[in-house]
Design a protein around this motif. Structure first.
Motif, PDB file in Angstrom:
ATOM      1  N   ILE A  24      -2.452 -50.233 -23.005  1.00 12.02           N
ATOM      2  CA  ILE A  24      -1.087 -50.655 -22.715  1.00 12.02           C
ATOM      3  C   ILE A  24      -0.689 -50.083 -21.358  1.00 12.02           C
ATOM      4  O   ILE A  24      -0.388 -48.901 -21.228  1.00 12.02           O
ATOM      5  CB  ILE A  24      -0.126 -50.203 -23.828  1.00 12.02           C
ATOM      6  N   LYS A  25      -0.701 -50.953 -20.354  1.00 10.53           N
ATOM      7  CA  LYS A  25      -0.472 -50.528 -18.971  1.00 10.53           C
ATOM      8  C   LYS A  25       0.908 -49.901 -18.780  1.00 10.53           C
ATOM      9  O   LYS A  25       1.049 -48.908 -18.078  1.00 10.53           O
ATOM     10  CB  LYS A  25      -0.639 -51.721 -18.027  1.00 10.53           C
ATOM     11  N   TYR A  26       1.958 -50.478 -19.401  1.00 12.60           N
ATOM     12  CA  TYR A  26       3.306 -49.967 -19.141  1.00 12.60           C
ATOM     13  C   TYR A  26       3.517 -48.551 -19.674  1.00 12.60           C
ATOM     14  O   TYR A  26       4.426 -47.855 -19.243  1.00 12.60           O
ATOM     15  CB  TYR A  26       4.392 -50.918 -19.663  1.00 12.60           C
ATOM     16  N   LYS A  27       2.661 -48.093 -20.567  1.00  9.04           N
ATOM     17  CA  LYS A  27       2.763 -46.728 -21.082  1.00  9.04           C
ATOM     18  C   LYS A  27       1.893 -45.736 -20.304  1.00  9.04           C
ATOM     19  O   LYS A  27       1.892 -44.561 -20.612  1.00  9.04           O
ATOM     20  CB  LYS A  27       2.377 -46.700 -22.562  1.00  9.04           C
ATOM     21  N   ARG A  36       3.602 -51.436 -14.109  1.00 12.56           N
ATOM     22  CA  ARG A  36       4.075 -51.087 -15.449  1.00 12.56           C
ATOM     23  C   ARG A  36       5.242 -51.971 -15.858  1.00 12.56           C
ATOM     24  O   ARG A  36       5.313 -52.438 -16.991  1.00 12.56           O
ATOM     25  CB  ARG A  36       4.481 -49.614 -15.491  1.00 12.56           C
ATOM     26  N   ILE A  37       6.156 -52.214 -14.924  1.00 17.41           N
ATOM     27  CA  ILE A  37       7.317 -53.056 -15.214  1.00 17.41           C
ATOM     28  C   ILE A  37       6.878 -54.485 -15.528  1.00 17.41           C
ATOM     29  O   ILE A  37       7.322 -55.079 -16.514  1.00 17.41           O
ATOM     30  CB  ILE A  37       8.309 -53.040 -14.031  1.00 17.41           C
ATOM     31  N   LYS A  38       5.995 -55.046 -14.701  1.00 21.25           N
ATOM     32  CA  LYS A  38       5.510 -56.411 -14.938  1.00 21.25           C
ATOM     33  C   LYS A  38       4.808 -56.516 -16.288  1.00 21.25           C
ATOM     34  O   LYS A  38       4.992 -57.494 -17.020  1.00 21.25           O
ATOM     35  CB  LYS A  38       4.567 -56.843 -13.817  1.00 21.25           C
ATOM     36  N   ASP A  39       4.015 -55.520 -16.627  1.00 20.27           N
ATOM     37  CA  ASP A  39       3.310 -55.527 -17.906  1.00 20.27           C
ATOM     38  C   ASP A  39       4.303 -55.485 -19.072  1.00 20.27           C
ATOM     39  O   ASP A  39       4.185 -56.257 -20.022  1.00 20.27           O
ATOM     40  CB  ASP A  39       2.347 -54.342 -17.991  1.00 20.27           C
ATOM     41  N   LEU A  40       5.293 -54.608 -18.977  1.00 23.94           N
ATOM     42  CA  LEU A  40       6.280 -54.495 -20.055  1.00 23.94           C
ATOM     43  C   LEU A  40       7.068 -55.796 -20.198  1.00 23.94           C
ATOM     44  O   LEU A  40       7.222 -56.317 -21.302  1.00 23.94           O
ATOM     45  CB  LEU A  40       7.236 -53.331 -19.796  1.00 23.94           C
ATOM     46  N   SER A 104      11.020 -46.711 -32.619  1.00 26.27           N
ATOM     47  CA  SER A 104      10.261 -47.319 -33.711  1.00 26.27           C
ATOM     48  C   SER A 104      10.111 -48.830 -33.556  1.00 26.27           C
ATOM     49  O   SER A 104       9.524 -49.488 -34.399  1.00 26.27           O
ATOM     50  CB  SER A 104      10.913 -46.992 -35.055  1.00 26.27           C
ATOM     51  N   THR A 105      10.641 -49.377 -32.470  1.00 28.33           N
ATOM     52  CA  THR A 105      10.476 -50.812 -32.225  1.00 28.33           C
ATOM     53  C   THR A 105       9.042 -51.090 -31.781  1.00 28.33           C
ATOM     54  O   THR A 105       8.281 -50.170 -31.444  1.00 28.33           O
ATOM     55  CB  THR A 105      11.445 -51.314 -31.139  1.00 28.33           C
ATOM     56  N   ARG A 106       8.708 -52.348 -31.730  1.00 29.33           N
ATOM     57  CA  ARG A 106       7.352 -52.770 -31.366  1.00 29.33           C
ATOM     58  C   ARG A 106       6.909 -52.196 -30.018  1.00 29.33           C
ATOM     59  O   ARG A 106       5.780 -51.741 -29.863  1.00 29.33           O
ATOM     60  CB  ARG A 106       7.323 -54.309 -31.329  1.00 29.33           C
ATOM     61  N   LEU A 107       7.811 -52.186 -29.037  1.00 28.28           N
ATOM     62  CA  LEU A 107       7.450 -51.710 -27.698  1.00 28.28           C
ATOM     63  C   LEU A 107       7.813 -50.247 -27.460  1.00 28.28           C
ATOM     64  O   LEU A 107       7.383 -49.658 -26.479  1.00 28.28           O
ATOM     65  CB  LEU A 107       8.117 -52.595 -26.635  1.00 28.28           C
ATOM     66  N   GLY A 108       8.603 -49.652 -28.336  1.00 30.05           N
ATOM     67  CA  GLY A 108       8.927 -48.232 -28.228  1.00 30.05           C
ATOM     68  C   GLY A 108       9.692 -47.865 -26.971  1.00 30.05           C
ATOM     69  O   GLY A 108       9.416 -46.841 -26.353  1.00 30.05           O
TER      70      GLY A 108
END
Length: 147
Positions: A24-27, A36-40, A104-108
């Motif tokens: 997961i690049k954004y993390k 990271r922003i584009k990935d998220l 706890s959401t999917r993307l945290g």
């Protein structure tokens, strides 16, 4: 030295699970911010994007609301003044509970906590209050204005 087949099997499954875990690049803090922003953003649904742009009042916030609506920001201030004599520990627990809902959401994605504190935390028990610039000017202490 005898080999334990159970241990070897466990290690094999563990190594495969790690190898197959999604990167997961954004993390990844080592990645450039724009990447990271584009990935998220590419992973977010429309509902998640809308939720991240919303700021709700503390009076309607709960861990469940944060999770269900992907809320990006909470405001506690003018309308929803904290109870008198709330301790720092009370504030920390409140924010941590709400943050658990967001994380706890999917993307945290963590939320941002906004406080109406232009001149200091005048509605927080034992907090520092900063005088307004007009008040500083009225003191005729010119050096104070240049800090």
């Amino acid at each position: 030295m005898a080999r334990n087949p159970f241990l070897l099997g466990f290690l094999l499954v563990f190594c495969i699970a790690i190898a197959e875990a999604e990167y997961i690049k954004y993390k990844d803090p080592k990645q450039p911010l724009n990447s990271r922003i584009k990935d998220l953003l590419s992973r977010m649904t429309l509902e998640e994007k809308i939720g991240q742009m919303v700021q709700i009042d503390r009076s309607v916030a709960s861990p469940e609301v944060m999770k269900k609506h992907f809320i990006g920001s909470i405001l506690r201030g003018v309308v929803n003044v904290p109870p008198q004599k709330d301790s720092a520990e009370t504030w920390i627990n409140m924010v941590n509970d709400l943050q658990k809902g967001s994380l706890s959401t999917r993307l945290g994605i963590p939320f941002i906590f906004g406080i109406d504190a232009v001149h200091g935390h005048n509605n927080v028990y034992k907090a520092t209050i900063f005088p307004h610039n007009v008040g500083l000017g009225a003191t005729r202490q010119v050096d104070v204005l240049h800090c």
